[in-house]
Design an enzyme around this catalytic site. Structure first.
Site, PDB file in Angstrom:
ATOM      1  N   HIS A 137       0.838  -1.201   0.000  1.00 18.82           N
ATOM      2  CA  HIS A 137       0.000   0.000   0.000  1.00 18.82           C
ATOM      3  C   HIS A 137       0.867   1.243   0.000  1.00 18.82           C
ATOM      4  O   HIS A 137       1.590   1.517   0.957  1.00 18.82           O
ATOM      5  CB  HIS A 137      -0.929   0.020   1.207  1.00 18.82           C
ATOM      6  CG  HIS A 137      -1.993   1.075   1.118  1.00 18.82           C
ATOM      7  ND1 HIS A 137      -2.925   1.105   0.108  1.00 18.82           N
ATOM      8  CD2 HIS A 137      -2.264   2.155   1.892  1.00 18.82           C
ATOM      9  CE1 HIS A 137      -3.739   2.143   0.278  1.00 18.82           C
ATOM     10  NE2 HIS A 137      -3.345   2.804   1.348  1.00 18.82           N
ATOM     11  N   HIS A 195       0.901   5.529  -1.409  1.00 14.45           N
ATOM     12  CA  HIS A 195       0.536   6.746  -2.122  1.00 14.45           C
ATOM     13  C   HIS A 195       1.857   7.489  -2.325  1.00 14.45           C
ATOM     14  O   HIS A 195       2.301   8.235  -1.445  1.00 14.45           O
ATOM     15  CB  HIS A 195      -0.430   7.600  -1.313  1.00 14.45           C
ATOM     16  CG  HIS A 195      -1.647   6.874  -0.816  1.00 14.45           C
ATOM     17  ND1 HIS A 195      -2.592   6.334  -1.660  1.00 14.45           N
ATOM     18  CD2 HIS A 195      -2.079   6.597   0.438  1.00 14.45           C
ATOM     19  CE1 HIS A 195      -3.556   5.769  -0.944  1.00 14.45           C
ATOM     20  NE2 HIS A 195      -3.257   5.912   0.329  1.00 14.45           N
ATOM     21  N   GLN A 226       2.874  11.187  -1.424  1.00 18.03           N
ATOM     22  CA  GLN A 226       2.884  11.614  -0.031  1.00 18.03           C
ATOM     23  C   GLN A 226       4.276  11.522   0.600  1.00 18.03           C
ATOM     24  O   GLN A 226       4.497  12.072   1.696  1.00 18.03           O
ATOM     25  CB  GLN A 226       1.863  10.814   0.772  1.00 18.03           C
ATOM     26  CG  GLN A 226       0.430  11.134   0.388  1.00 18.03           C
ATOM     27  CD  GLN A 226      -0.605  10.349   1.153  1.00 18.03           C
ATOM     28  OE1 GLN A 226      -0.322   9.754   2.197  1.00 18.03           O
ATOM     29  NE2 GLN A 226      -1.826  10.320   0.638  1.00 18.03           N
ATOM     30  N   ARG A 247      -5.626  15.001   6.582  1.00 15.76           N
ATOM     31  CA  ARG A 247      -6.133  14.830   5.226  1.00 15.76           C
ATOM     32  C   ARG A 247      -6.320  16.178   4.526  1.00 15.76           C
ATOM     33  O   ARG A 247      -6.027  16.309   3.335  1.00 15.76           O
ATOM     34  CB  ARG A 247      -7.453  14.047   5.240  1.00 15.76           C
ATOM     35  CG  ARG A 247      -7.908  13.637   3.860  1.00 15.76           C
ATOM     36  CD  ARG A 247      -9.232  12.911   3.880  1.00 15.76           C
ATOM     37  NE  ARG A 247     -10.348  13.818   4.188  1.00 15.76           N
ATOM     38  CZ  ARG A 247     -11.624  13.527   3.937  1.00 15.76           C
ATOM     39  NH1 ARG A 247     -11.952  12.369   3.406  1.00 15.76           N
ATOM     40  NH2 ARG A 247     -12.574  14.386   4.260  1.00 15.76           N
ATOM     41  N   TYR A 295      -4.455   7.893  -6.933  1.00 20.67           N
ATOM     42  CA  TYR A 295      -5.709   8.611  -7.147  1.00 20.67           C
ATOM     43  C   TYR A 295      -5.552  10.032  -7.654  1.00 20.67           C
ATOM     44  O   TYR A 295      -6.555  10.730  -7.861  1.00 20.67           O
ATOM     45  CB  TYR A 295      -6.575   8.600  -5.882  1.00 20.67           C
ATOM     46  CG  TYR A 295      -5.935   9.098  -4.617  1.00 20.67           C
ATOM     47  CD1 TYR A 295      -5.826  10.449  -4.344  1.00 20.67           C
ATOM     48  CD2 TYR A 295      -5.478   8.199  -3.660  1.00 20.67           C
ATOM     49  CE1 TYR A 295      -5.270  10.904  -3.167  1.00 20.67           C
ATOM     50  CE2 TYR A 295      -4.915   8.634  -2.482  1.00 20.67           C
ATOM     51  CZ  TYR A 295      -4.809   9.991  -2.230  1.00 20.67           C
ATOM     52  OH  TYR A 295      -4.249  10.435  -1.051  1.00 20.67           O
ATOM     53  N   ARG A 353     -16.942   5.252   1.340  1.00 19.66           N
ATOM     54  CA  ARG A 353     -17.455   6.618   1.402  1.00 19.66           C
ATOM     55  C   ARG A 353     -17.204   7.381   0.101  1.00 19.66           C
ATOM     56  O   ARG A 353     -17.874   8.370  -0.176  1.00 19.66           O
ATOM     57  CB  ARG A 353     -16.848   7.373   2.587  1.00 19.66           C
ATOM     58  CG  ARG A 353     -15.361   7.624   2.494  1.00 19.66           C
ATOM     59  CD  ARG A 353     -14.837   8.439   3.680  1.00 19.66           C
ATOM     60  NE  ARG A 353     -13.442   8.794   3.485  1.00 19.66           N
ATOM     61  CZ  ARG A 353     -12.409   8.058   3.848  1.00 19.66           C
ATOM     62  NH1 ARG A 353     -12.623   6.900   4.458  1.00 19.66           N
ATOM     63  NH2 ARG A 353     -11.172   8.465   3.636  1.00 19.66           N
ATOM     64  N   HIS A 404      -9.623   0.996   0.707  1.00 17.74           N
ATOM     65  CA  HIS A 404      -9.510   1.474   2.089  1.00 17.74           C
ATOM     66  C   HIS A 404     -10.805   1.107   2.820  1.00 17.74           C
ATOM     67  O   HIS A 404     -11.900   1.318   2.280  1.00 17.74           O
ATOM     68  CB  HIS A 404      -9.401   2.994   2.148  1.00 17.74           C
ATOM     69  CG  HIS A 404      -8.127   3.568   1.618  1.00 17.74           C
ATOM     70  ND1 HIS A 404      -8.099   4.639   0.755  1.00 17.74           N
ATOM     71  CD2 HIS A 404      -6.826   3.256   1.846  1.00 17.74           C
ATOM     72  CE1 HIS A 404      -6.853   4.969   0.479  1.00 17.74           C
ATOM     73  NE2 HIS A 404      -6.056   4.139   1.115  1.00 17.74           N
ATOM     74  N   GLU A 407     -10.781   2.496   8.507  1.00 20.53           N
ATOM     75  CA  GLU A 407      -9.526   3.019   9.040  1.00 20.53           C
ATOM     76  C   GLU A 407      -9.755   3.829  10.309  1.00 20.53           C
ATOM     77  O   GLU A 407      -8.945   3.790  11.227  1.00 20.53           O
ATOM     78  CB  GLU A 407      -8.836   3.890   7.995  1.00 20.53           C
ATOM     79  CG  GLU A 407      -7.514   4.488   8.454  1.00 20.53           C
ATOM     80  CD  GLU A 407      -6.827   5.311   7.384  1.00 20.53           C
ATOM     81  OE1 GLU A 407      -5.724   5.809   7.647  1.00 20.53           O
ATOM     82  OE2 GLU A 407      -7.384   5.454   6.275  1.00 20.53           O
ATOM     83  N   HIS A 463      -6.105  -1.374   5.875  1.00 19.83           N
ATOM     84  CA  HIS A 463      -6.304  -0.915   7.248  1.00 19.83           C
ATOM     85  C   HIS A 463      -7.250  -1.867   7.988  1.00 19.83           C
ATOM     86  O   HIS A 463      -6.799  -2.594   8.860  1.00 19.83           O
ATOM     87  CB  HIS A 463      -6.798   0.531   7.322  1.00 19.83           C
ATOM     88  CG  HIS A 463      -5.900   1.514   6.644  1.00 19.83           C
ATOM     89  ND1 HIS A 463      -4.551   1.627   6.956  1.00 19.83           N
ATOM     90  CD2 HIS A 463      -6.122   2.424   5.659  1.00 19.83           C
ATOM     91  CE1 HIS A 463      -4.003   2.561   6.203  1.00 19.83           C
ATOM     92  NE2 HIS A 463      -4.927   3.043   5.393  1.00 19.83           N
ATOM     93  N   ASP A 468       2.272   3.107   2.974  1.00 17.84           N
ATOM     94  CA  ASP A 468       1.168   4.060   2.887  1.00 17.84           C
ATOM     95  C   ASP A 468       1.653   5.490   2.658  1.00 17.84           C
ATOM     96  O   ASP A 468       1.982   5.874   1.550  1.00 17.84           O
ATOM     97  CB  ASP A 468       0.319   3.943   4.153  1.00 17.84           C
ATOM     98  CG  ASP A 468      -1.041   4.625   4.029  1.00 17.84           C
ATOM     99  OD1 ASP A 468      -1.263   5.328   3.033  1.00 17.84           O
ATOM    100  OD2 ASP A 468      -1.885   4.457   4.920  1.00 17.84           O
TER     101      ASP A 468
END
Length: 454
Positions: free
Chosen positions: A56, A58, A61, A82, A121, A208, A231, A234, A268, A319
């Site tokens: 996992h 991203h 980041q 976030r 994403y 979500r 995800h 979490e 998660h 992550d």
């Protein structure tokens, strides 16, 4: 044919002595022969492990590491972090994504990851428009992997909503917007890149951010052997929101509505009840655990021991990349359980395997390989030729059977000396072969981004 002779090597059935590892021009193991004699002229190593899978990531980041550790005016949480991440993501250009990814992947390789799953994403331009090539940013990250020499599973993300109840995306989420058609277009565009070092799956961002109808549409058009990551559960606030909108907790809602099986990775899954934990284990899906990020964000602790007692499968990921070491992820995974339960050696739930280091490393290898959808994670014929050579001269490197316990639970030095990925030596003497050029480009990218934000 290329070869390495290992005095000790961790094979699928355990440690073996005097192992000749041979790989072909395609970067796959052609033969793995224990209890043999070193051929003349073949390089030798004392201790050899399969490379770990980072399930996992991203990658963009990585440029945020260390920049969000400043307290706000109120209680800080995943949600305040976030918001900072969203603002940062608005500024990054595709070529900067590539530079950041390459630096991240160099760091991952140096610490023992030889494969990575990129939960990607940031699809659109800063103004929210699609690039002429719908797969522009995904290609950039794959190019970063190629420059570093790491194997990658690219997972373009389905991201349609800002929250449960199909809440419209906020303006700061405009670069993430994607429906099933856009995700499938990216998958199709990346098809020619698939091979031993590249796989392409999909990732509904979360319950979500993607509706059931969208997820079903995406999966119906996806080849059935491709990995699917999501995800889930979490944060406690996420669980409460899911219950408020669906009447069920996240994992229960997922399992009641979709056919979750071995190709799924549930990232998660921190907040689960006993029934959800049992369903996750029974389905054969992988729990994607990211202990250093989960600790950094204050997420909570996954219930590891009862999951393993049910035969559950897990892998590890970095992550947000506050750490790029599989040793630290596994150490945090075990230590978090010890602190929560006030006991020791939590992962050793089986009577036939009492060494915690062996349990953690081997389980994470298997779960990571499954989640990646690539033939990795084992020193075995037909598998991608990924391996780690540990520094036999370091005092923390003990001979098997204590090697993995020492590797994971002794000190903070990086004990990985050499790394082979896809049949190519990418790390030698702890230095990545392309480190100076990649690091220089990353440093310039950071300087440019900070100037833009100032």
């Amino acid at each position: 044919m290329k070869a390495l002779f290992a005095c000790h090597a961790l094979l699928p059935d355990g440690w073996h002595r005097d192992v000749l590892l041979e790989w072909d021009a395609d970067g796959r193991f052609a033969a793995v022969s224990p209890d043999t004699t070193a051929p003349a002229g073949v390089e030798q190593a004392h201790y050899v492990l399969p490379g770990m899978v980072n399930l996992h990531s991203h990658s963009f980041q990585r440029a945020l590491s260390g920049l969000t550790e400043i307290a706000g005016n109120g209680p800080d949480s995943f949600w305040t972090w976030r918001d900072l991440m969203y603002r940062f993501a608005l500024h990054i250009a595709p070529e900067q994504m590539e530079a950041i990814a390459a630096q991240l992947f160099v760091e991952c390789l140096r610490h023992g990851y030889t494969s990575i799953c990129e939960f990607h994403y940031v699809h659109r331009a800063p103004d929210g428009a699609l690039y002429p090539d719908v797969a522009e940013t995904a290609r950039r990250v794959i190019d970063g992997a190629r420059h570093a020499g790491i194997g990658i599973t690219m997972l373009p993300v389905l991201y349609g909503y800002a929250g449960f109840g199909d809440a419209p995306l906020r303006d700061e989420q405009r670069r993430f917007r994607s429906g099933p058609a856009e995700v499938l277009a990216i998958v199709e565009a990346l098809e020619p890149l698939r091979g031993a070092m590249v796989e392409v799956g999909v990732a509904p961002h979360s319950l979500r951010a993607a509706s059931l109808a969208q997820i079903r549409e995406l999966l119906a058009a996806l080849p059935p052997d491709r990995p699917v990551h999501i995800h889930i559960a979490e944060q406690e606030a996420e669980v409460r929101q899911c219950v408020d909108h669906t009447g069920r907790r996240p994992l229960r809602f997922l399992y009641d509505n979709l056919a979750v099986d071995e190709r799924w990775c549930l990232v998660h899954a921190t907040h689960v009840d006993d029934g959800e934990l049992a369903a996750l284990a029974a389905s054969g899906a992988v729990a994607g655990l990211c202990p250093t990020t989960e600790a950094n964000l204050g997420d909570g602790l996954f219930p590891l021991a009862p999951f393993l007692e049910r035969g559950g499968r897990f892998g590890i990921g970095s992550d947000s990349h506050v750490s790029t070491s599989p040793v630290e992820e596994l150490r945090w995974l075990e230590y978090g359980q010890r602190l929560a339960g006030q006991r020791r050696n939590v992962a050793a739930v089986r009577q036939d395997e009492r060494r915690v280091g062996d349990v953690l490393w081997r389980a994470a290898l298997a779960g990571g390989a499954q989640a990646a959808g690539r033939q990795v994670g084992a020193l075995a014929p037909a598998h991608v030729a990924d391996l780690l050579v540990l520094d036999e001269a370091h005092p923390n490197v003990a001979a098997p059977p204590e090697l993995l316990n020492g590797f994971i639970f002794s000190g903070n030095d990086n004990l990985v000396k050499d790394v082979l990925a896809g049949g190519q030596w990418v790390v030698r003497g702890r230095e990545h072969v392309a480190q100076p050029a990649i690091a220089a480009r990353f440093s310039q990218t950071l300087a440019d981004l900070r100037e833009l934000r100032s």
